[in-house]
Design a protein around this motif. Structure first.
Motif, PDB file in Angstrom:
ATOM      1  N   ASP A  25       0.856  -1.180   0.000  1.00 37.96           N
ATOM      2  CA  ASP A  25       0.000   0.000   0.000  1.00 37.96           C
ATOM      3  C   ASP A  25       0.891   1.229   0.000  1.00 37.96           C
ATOM      4  O   ASP A  25       1.706   1.405   0.913  1.00 37.96           O
ATOM      5  N   ALA A  26       0.767   2.053  -1.044  1.00 34.40           N
ATOM      6  CA  ALA A  26       1.528   3.298  -1.110  1.00 34.40           C
ATOM      7  C   ALA A  26       0.750   4.372  -0.363  1.00 34.40           C
ATOM      8  O   ALA A  26      -0.317   4.800  -0.810  1.00 34.40           O
ATOM      9  N   ARG A  27       1.259   4.783   0.772  1.00 36.67           N
ATOM     10  CA  ARG A  27       0.589   5.772   1.616  1.00 36.67           C
ATOM     11  C   ARG A  27       1.075   7.166   1.211  1.00 36.67           C
ATOM     12  O   ARG A  27       2.178   7.576   1.547  1.00 36.67           O
ATOM     13  N   PRO A  28       0.255   7.924   0.456  1.00 39.46           N
ATOM     14  CA  PRO A  28       0.701   9.246  -0.022  1.00 39.46           C
ATOM     15  C   PRO A  28       1.018  10.190   1.128  1.00 39.46           C
ATOM     16  O   PRO A  28       0.426  10.101   2.213  1.00 39.46           O
ATOM     17  N   LEU A  29       1.943  11.096   0.874  1.00 43.12           N
ATOM     18  CA  LEU A  29       2.363  12.061   1.880  1.00 43.12           C
ATOM     19  C   LEU A  29       2.086  13.466   1.369  1.00 43.12           C
ATOM     20  O   LEU A  29       2.970  14.151   0.844  1.00 43.12           O
ATOM     21  N   GLU A  30       0.846  13.884   1.503  1.00 41.39           N
ATOM     22  CA  GLU A  30       0.436  15.212   1.067  1.00 41.39           C
ATOM     23  C   GLU A  30       0.400  16.151   2.273  1.00 41.39           C
ATOM     24  O   GLU A  30       0.045  15.746   3.378  1.00 41.39           O
ATOM     25  N   ALA A  31       0.772  17.406   2.036  1.00 45.46           N
ATOM     26  CA  ALA A  31       0.752  18.384   3.127  1.00 45.46           C
ATOM     27  C   ALA A  31      -0.631  18.430   3.772  1.00 45.46           C
ATOM     28  O   ALA A  31      -1.649  18.482   3.084  1.00 45.46           O
ATOM     29  N   GLY A  32      -0.668  18.368   5.091  1.00 47.36           N
ATOM     30  CA  GLY A  32      -1.924  18.373   5.833  1.00 47.36           C
ATOM     31  C   GLY A  32      -2.430  17.001   6.185  1.00 47.36           C
ATOM     32  O   GLY A  32      -3.321  16.868   7.045  1.00 47.36           O
ATOM     33  N   ASP A  33      -1.902  15.942   5.546  1.00 51.00           N
ATOM     34  CA  ASP A  33      -2.305  14.579   5.893  1.00 51.00           C
ATOM     35  C   ASP A  33      -1.853  14.241   7.314  1.00 51.00           C
ATOM     36  O   ASP A  33      -0.857  14.776   7.814  1.00 51.00           O
ATOM     37  N   ASP A  34      -2.562  13.324   7.945  1.00 47.74           N
ATOM     38  CA  ASP A  34      -2.230  12.906   9.296  1.00 47.74           C
ATOM     39  C   ASP A  34      -1.699  11.482   9.285  1.00 47.74           C
ATOM     40  O   ASP A  34      -2.317  10.588   8.691  1.00 47.74           O
ATOM     41  N   LEU A  35      -0.550  11.267   9.892  1.00 52.68           N
ATOM     42  CA  LEU A  35       0.001   9.930  10.082  1.00 52.68           C
ATOM     43  C   LEU A  35      -0.159   9.554  11.550  1.00 52.68           C
ATOM     44  O   LEU A  35       0.044  10.389  12.434  1.00 52.68           O
ATOM     45  N   ALA A  36      -0.495   8.316  11.799  1.00 57.94           N
ATOM     46  CA  ALA A  36      -0.671   7.852  13.186  1.00 57.94           C
ATOM     47  C   ALA A  36      -0.183   6.422  13.299  1.00 57.94           C
ATOM     48  O   ALA A  36      -0.965   5.478  13.435  1.00 57.94           O
ATOM     49  N   TYR A  37       1.139   6.247  13.198  1.00 59.70           N
ATOM     50  CA  TYR A  37       1.744   4.929  13.344  1.00 59.70           C
ATOM     51  C   TYR A  37       2.740   4.955  14.492  1.00 59.70           C
ATOM     52  O   TYR A  37       3.497   5.919  14.669  1.00 59.70           O
ATOM     53  N   SER A  38       2.742   3.884  15.273  1.00 58.09           N
ATOM     54  CA  SER A  38       3.787   3.655  16.260  1.00 58.09           C
ATOM     55  C   SER A  38       4.790   2.677  15.665  1.00 58.09           C
ATOM     56  O   SER A  38       4.407   1.741  14.941  1.00 58.09           O
ATOM     57  N   LEU A  39       6.059   2.877  15.969  1.00 54.25           N
ATOM     58  CA  LEU A  39       7.105   2.005  15.454  1.00 54.25           C
ATOM     59  C   LEU A  39       7.355   0.864  16.415  1.00 54.25           C
ATOM     60  O   LEU A  39       7.577   1.083  17.606  1.00 54.25           O
ATOM     61  N   GLY A  40       7.316  -0.355  15.875  1.00 52.16           N
ATOM     62  CA  GLY A  40       7.582  -1.528  16.689  1.00 52.16           C
ATOM     63  C   GLY A  40       8.997  -2.019  16.499  1.00 52.16           C
ATOM     64  O   GLY A  40       9.952  -1.248  16.466  1.00 52.16           O
ATOM     65  N   GLU A  41       9.165  -3.334  16.340  1.00 51.21           N
ATOM     66  CA  GLU A  41      10.482  -3.912  16.113  1.00 51.21           C
ATOM     67  C   GLU A  41      10.949  -3.584  14.694  1.00 51.21           C
ATOM     68  O   GLU A  41      10.140  -3.409  13.776  1.00 51.21           O
ATOM     69  N   ARG A  42      12.256  -3.525  14.533  1.00 49.69           N
ATOM     70  CA  ARG A  42      12.829  -3.275  13.202  1.00 49.69           C
ATOM     71  C   ARG A  42      13.633  -4.488  12.773  1.00 49.69           C
ATOM     72  O   ARG A  42      14.443  -5.020  13.543  1.00 49.69           O
ATOM     73  N   HIS A  43      13.400  -4.923  11.550  1.00 52.06           N
ATOM     74  CA  HIS A  43      14.140  -6.058  11.002  1.00 52.06           C
ATOM     75  C   HIS A  43      14.187  -5.898   9.494  1.00 52.06           C
ATOM     76  O   HIS A  43      13.709  -4.901   8.943  1.00 52.06           O
ATOM     77  N   CYS A  44      14.778  -6.847   8.798  1.00 52.51           N
ATOM     78  CA  CYS A  44      14.933  -6.752   7.349  1.00 52.51           C
ATOM     79  C   CYS A  44      13.587  -6.496   6.671  1.00 52.51           C
ATOM     80  O   CYS A  44      12.578  -7.124   7.006  1.00 52.51           O
ATOM     81  N   ALA A  45      13.588  -5.564   5.729  1.00 47.32           N
ATOM     82  CA  ALA A  45      12.359  -5.227   5.001  1.00 47.32           C
ATOM     83  C   ALA A  45      12.077  -6.188   3.853  1.00 47.32           C
ATOM     84  O   ALA A  45      11.078  -6.023   3.150  1.00 47.32           O
ATOM     85  N   GLY A  46      12.920  -7.201   3.674  1.00 41.84           N
ATOM     86  CA  GLY A  46      12.680  -8.164   2.603  1.00 41.84           C
ATOM     87  C   GLY A  46      12.807  -7.529   1.237  1.00 41.84           C
ATOM     88  O   GLY A  46      13.642  -6.648   1.014  1.00 41.84           O
ATOM     89  N   THR A  47      11.950  -7.938   0.335  1.00 45.65           N
ATOM     90  CA  THR A  47      11.994  -7.390  -1.020  1.00 45.65           C
ATOM     91  C   THR A  47      10.587  -7.368  -1.597  1.00 45.65           C
ATOM     92  O   THR A  47       9.664  -7.969  -1.045  1.00 45.65           O
ATOM     93  N   ILE A  48      10.432  -6.675  -2.697  1.00 46.20           N
ATOM     94  CA  ILE A  48       9.160  -6.619  -3.422  1.00 46.20           C
ATOM     95  C   ILE A  48       9.366  -7.282  -4.771  1.00 46.20           C
ATOM     96  O   ILE A  48      10.258  -6.887  -5.533  1.00 46.20           O
ATOM     97  N   ASP A  49       8.588  -8.318  -5.048  1.00 45.03           N
ATOM     98  CA  ASP A  49       8.808  -9.054  -6.297  1.00 45.03           C
ATOM     99  C   ASP A  49       8.208  -8.309  -7.487  1.00 45.03           C
ATOM    100  O   ASP A  49       7.625  -7.229  -7.349  1.00 45.03           O
TER     101      ASP A  49
END
Length: 253
Positions: A25-49
């Motif tokens: 899911d491509a989450r657009p970043l337009e001025a005025g948009d609201d993001l509400a994510y908490s960051l959890g564990e970080r690990h390898c992001a894998g790949t996109i086929d």
């Protein structure tokens, strides 16, 4: 969910989030948009086929493990091709990019991508100074110019540029030695009066994006987030409960 990539400002800014079904899911970043994510564990992001499906990886290295790290060999080229067979036979541009106030960088890109490449890096100004028929010649010219200018701009310098203006005299002086083909001036619409606080967060109101720097506002403070530093984090909905460093301006007078 996991944040597995990002699109910088040159291609329509977005965060790339992998959902429970491994769809991106491509989450657009337009001025005025609201993001509400908490960051959890970080690990390898894998790949996109090739079909756009996320292939997950749970190895602890982030943003990518040794199996999912890709190195673009052309980025290391200085004129001697590092591939088995040279394949960069199309027009390339050599450019000078300005990052406020006074960092001036030489770079190379395919001619058709010049403006996009400048935006991807978050350049405030750009000047097209050479057009050549292939990447090898372009890299040779770049290496020569890099003896006088930088060929890489680190994140702290880019953060410093967010609320600064270009040194016009310095920019004019740098370009004086070239027969400039075209000039570019970029406005990312940030409107910042002070340098943002650097943080790694995915929560707040989007102020804008400059290159790969995402500027978020929360609690009266502007934060600069290098989106590369977000890649690999598991995401949870909702704002984080940790305390963030605030700018002096957020306390009023």
């Amino acid at each position: 969910m996991q944040l597995v990539g990002y699109e910088p400002s040159g291609r329509g800014s977005a965060l790339l989030v992998s959902d429970a079904d491994a769809e991106i899911d491509a989450r657009p970043l337009e001025a005025g948009d609201d993001l509400a994510y908490s960051l959890g564990e970080r690990h390898c992001a894998g790949t996109i086929d090739e079909s756009g499906v996320h292939v997950a990886c749970d190895r602890p290295s982030a943003p990518h493990c040794e199996y999912h790290t890709s190195t673009w060999v052309c980025a290391r080229c200085t004129g001697t091709c590092l591939k088995d067979e040279m394949d960069c036979y199309e027009d390339h541009a050599v450019y000078i990019a300005a990052f406020a106030p006074d960092t001036f960088k030489v770079g190379v890109t395919k001619r058709r991508r010049l403006e996009t490449r400048l935006r991807e890096q978050g350049a405030d100004r750009g000047a097209h100074v050479h057009t050549v028929s292939n990447g090898r010649i372009a890299r040779e010219l770049e290496a020569e110019i890099a003896e006088r200018l930088v060929d890489r701009v680190r994140t702290p310098a880019k953060v410093a540029s967010l609320a600064a203006t270009v040194d016009e005299a310095g920019w004019k002086s740098v370009l004086a030695e070239f027969d400039v083909i075209d000039r570019y001036r970029f406005d990312y619409g940030l409107g910042l009066e002070a340098r943002p606080v650097r943080e790694t967060i995915a929560s707040g109101t989007v102020v804008g994006v400059k290159g790969r720097l995402l500027v978020l506002e929360t609690g009266g403070t502007a934060y600069a987030v290098d989106m590369r530093d977000l890649v690999g984090y598991d995401l949870e909905g909702g704002r984080p409960d940790r305390n963030l460093q605030s700018s002096l301006g957020s306390f009023g007078t």
